[in-house]
Scaffold this active site. Structure first.
Site, mmCIF file in Angstrom:
data_model
loop_
_atom_site.group_PDB
_atom_site.id
_atom_site.type_symbol
_atom_site.label_atom_id
_atom_site.label_comp_id
_atom_site.label_asym_id
_atom_site.label_seq_id
_atom_site.Cartn_x
_atom_site.Cartn_y
_atom_site.Cartn_z
ATOM 1 N N ARG A 64 0.823 -1.213 0.000
ATOM 2 C CA ARG A 64 0.000 0.000 0.000
ATOM 3 C C ARG A 64 0.860 1.267 0.000
ATOM 4 O O ARG A 64 0.538 2.261 -0.647
ATOM 5 C CB ARG A 64 -0.919 -0.028 1.237
ATOM 6 N N ARG A 90 -10.639 3.044 -1.920
ATOM 7 C CA ARG A 90 -9.391 2.473 -1.416
ATOM 8 C C ARG A 90 -8.898 3.377 -0.299
ATOM 9 O O ARG A 90 -8.876 4.602 -0.462
ATOM 10 C CB ARG A 90 -8.399 2.479 -2.589
ATOM 11 N N LEU A 92 -6.445 5.443 1.748
ATOM 12 C CA LEU A 92 -5.147 6.042 1.436
ATOM 13 C C LEU A 92 -4.166 5.763 2.572
ATOM 14 O O LEU A 92 -4.546 5.825 3.750
ATOM 15 C CB LEU A 92 -5.294 7.559 1.281
ATOM 16 N N ASN A 106 -13.803 14.092 1.082
ATOM 17 C CA ASN A 106 -14.415 12.834 0.649
ATOM 18 C C ASN A 106 -15.926 12.974 0.726
ATOM 19 O O ASN A 106 -16.450 13.640 1.620
ATOM 20 C CB ASN A 106 -13.964 11.707 1.591
ATOM 21 N N THR A 107 -16.602 12.358 -0.220
ATOM 22 C CA THR A 107 -18.052 12.291 -0.147
ATOM 23 C C THR A 107 -18.456 10.884 0.273
ATOM 24 O O THR A 107 -17.837 9.901 -0.135
ATOM 25 C CB THR A 107 -18.704 12.709 -1.482
ATOM 26 N N HIS A 108 -19.477 10.812 1.146
ATOM 27 C CA HIS A 108 -19.835 9.521 1.733
ATOM 28 C C HIS A 108 -21.356 9.364 1.755
ATOM 29 O O HIS A 108 -22.069 10.295 2.143
ATOM 30 C CB HIS A 108 -19.268 9.426 3.156
ATOM 31 N N SER A 135 -22.868 12.862 3.289
ATOM 32 C CA SER A 135 -21.926 13.746 3.988
ATOM 33 C C SER A 135 -20.735 14.068 3.092
ATOM 34 O O SER A 135 -20.329 13.244 2.273
ATOM 35 C CB SER A 135 -21.382 13.066 5.252
ATOM 36 N N ASP A 140 -9.248 12.492 7.340
ATOM 37 C CA ASP A 140 -8.166 12.416 8.323
ATOM 38 C C ASP A 140 -7.650 10.981 8.349
ATOM 39 O O ASP A 140 -7.989 10.181 7.458
ATOM 40 C CB ASP A 140 -8.627 12.938 9.700
ATOM 41 N N ALA A 141 -6.860 10.629 9.361
ATOM 42 C CA ALA A 141 -6.210 9.317 9.359
ATOM 43 C C ALA A 141 -7.177 8.172 9.640
ATOM 44 O O ALA A 141 -6.847 7.006 9.415
ATOM 45 C CB ALA A 141 -5.077 9.317 10.381
ATOM 46 N N ASP A 144 -13.518 7.631 7.541
ATOM 47 C CA ASP A 144 -14.699 8.511 7.494
ATOM 48 C C ASP A 144 -14.941 9.218 8.829
ATOM 49 O O ASP A 144 -16.083 9.425 9.243
ATOM 50 C CB ASP A 144 -15.954 7.707 7.068
HETATM 51 C C1 GAR Z 1 -20.822 7.627 -3.835
HETATM 52 O O1 GAR Z 1 -22.058 7.353 -3.237
HETATM 53 C C2 GAR Z 1 -19.757 7.864 -2.774
HETATM 54 O O2 GAR Z 1 -20.238 8.520 -1.648
HETATM 55 C C3 GAR Z 1 -19.386 6.456 -2.429
HETATM 56 O O3 GAR Z 1 -19.281 5.830 -3.677
HETATM 57 C C4 GAR Z 1 -20.271 6.397 -4.539
HETATM 58 C C5 GAR Z 1 -19.615 6.744 -5.850
HETATM 59 O O4 GAR Z 1 -20.565 7.097 -6.805
HETATM 60 N N1 GAR Z 1 -18.163 6.425 -1.678
HETATM 61 C C6 GAR Z 1 -18.003 5.665 -0.606
HETATM 62 O O5 GAR Z 1 -18.811 4.854 -0.244
HETATM 63 C C7 GAR Z 1 -16.684 5.853 0.104
HETATM 64 N N2 GAR Z 1 -16.703 5.197 1.366
HETATM 65 P P1 GAR Z 1 -20.117 7.709 -8.205
HETATM 66 O O6 GAR Z 1 -18.932 6.866 -8.707
HETATM 67 O O7 GAR Z 1 -21.310 7.566 -9.074
HETATM 68 O O8 GAR Z 1 -19.734 9.125 -7.961
#
Ligand code: GAR
Length: 197
Positions: A64, A90, A92, A106-108, A135, A140-141, A144
């Site tokens: 990694r 993945r 980081l 990051n979007t979650h 969200s 951070d380390a 989420d």
């Molecule tokens: C999104 O819902 C994003 O929040 C999620 O993957 C999807 C990507 O959609 N990410 C995670 O779950 C990270 N833990 P997209 O490829 O259509 O943008």
């Protein structure tokens, strides 16, 4: 103008929303490159908008840390002001997080700190909750666990499965991501203020 590098692993609908927003002169950010850890379908959105791409396949590296070193080198070539994880599936290495955070978001697909991790939508369905959310956070380390920049509640409807719920969450995620990046770019949000004291 805020320069963005966006990292993806999948279909890239959130990336697409950013590319469409950044296509307008009035939007204060531009996507300068899109990176992926695999041959992600979403790279085609970058190509459609004439944005350069790079791929650093996790499977091509022994560990990694060396994968992370190459990913960081590729990112730095573009001298971004902000790196956006947009469906980047993945973790980081800590060295990459330390090098980029708090200019790393990051979007979650959940209302953090509820349902962190790779299966935020599936875990919400399994828990039987009647609302979840979306969200945008500073990375951070932890997993989420970083400071929350924006989030919104989304109801779980009777008959929802992982796919239908995720589709509705992504509509909100795209709005939150485009708005959050706008606020970082125009100075409404100061990421330096999210640094731990
Ligand atoms: C999104 O819902 C994003 O929040 C999620 O993957 C999807 C990507 O959609 N990410 C995670 O779950 C990270 N833990 P997209 O490829 O259509 O943008």
């Amino acid at each position: 103008m805020l320069k963005l590098v966006v990292l993806i692993s999948g279909g890239g609908s959130n990336l697409r929303a950013l590319l469409e927003a950044a296509h307008h002169d009035s939007y204060p950010a531009r996507v300068v490159a899109v990176g992926a850890d695999r041959e992600a379908d979403g790279l085609e959105h970058a190509e459609h908008f004439g944005v350069p791409t790079f791929t650093v396949p996790f499977s091509s590296f022994d560990d990694r840390a060396s994968w992370g070193d190459e990913l960081l080198a590729q990112i730095r070539q573009w001298q971004p002001d902000l790196v956006v994880l947009s469906g980047f599936m993945r973790l980081l290495p800590v060295g990459v997080v330390d090098a980029l955070s708090p200019h790393l978001i990051n979007t979650h697909p959940a209302y953090l700190p509820e349902f962190p991790g790779a299966h935020g939508v599936r875990d919400a369905i399994a828990a039987g909750v009647d609302q979840t959310g979306a969200s945008v956070i500073v990375v951070d380390a932890g997993v989420d666990s970083g400071p929350i920049l924006a989030q919104r509640r989304i109801p779980v409807l009777p008959g929802d499965d992982e796919s239908s719920l995720h589709d509705r969450i992504k509509i909100v995620e795209r709005e939150l991501l485009v708005q959050t990046v706008r606020e970082i770019a125009d100075g409404t949000t100061d990421l330096e203020e999210t640094r731990p004291a």
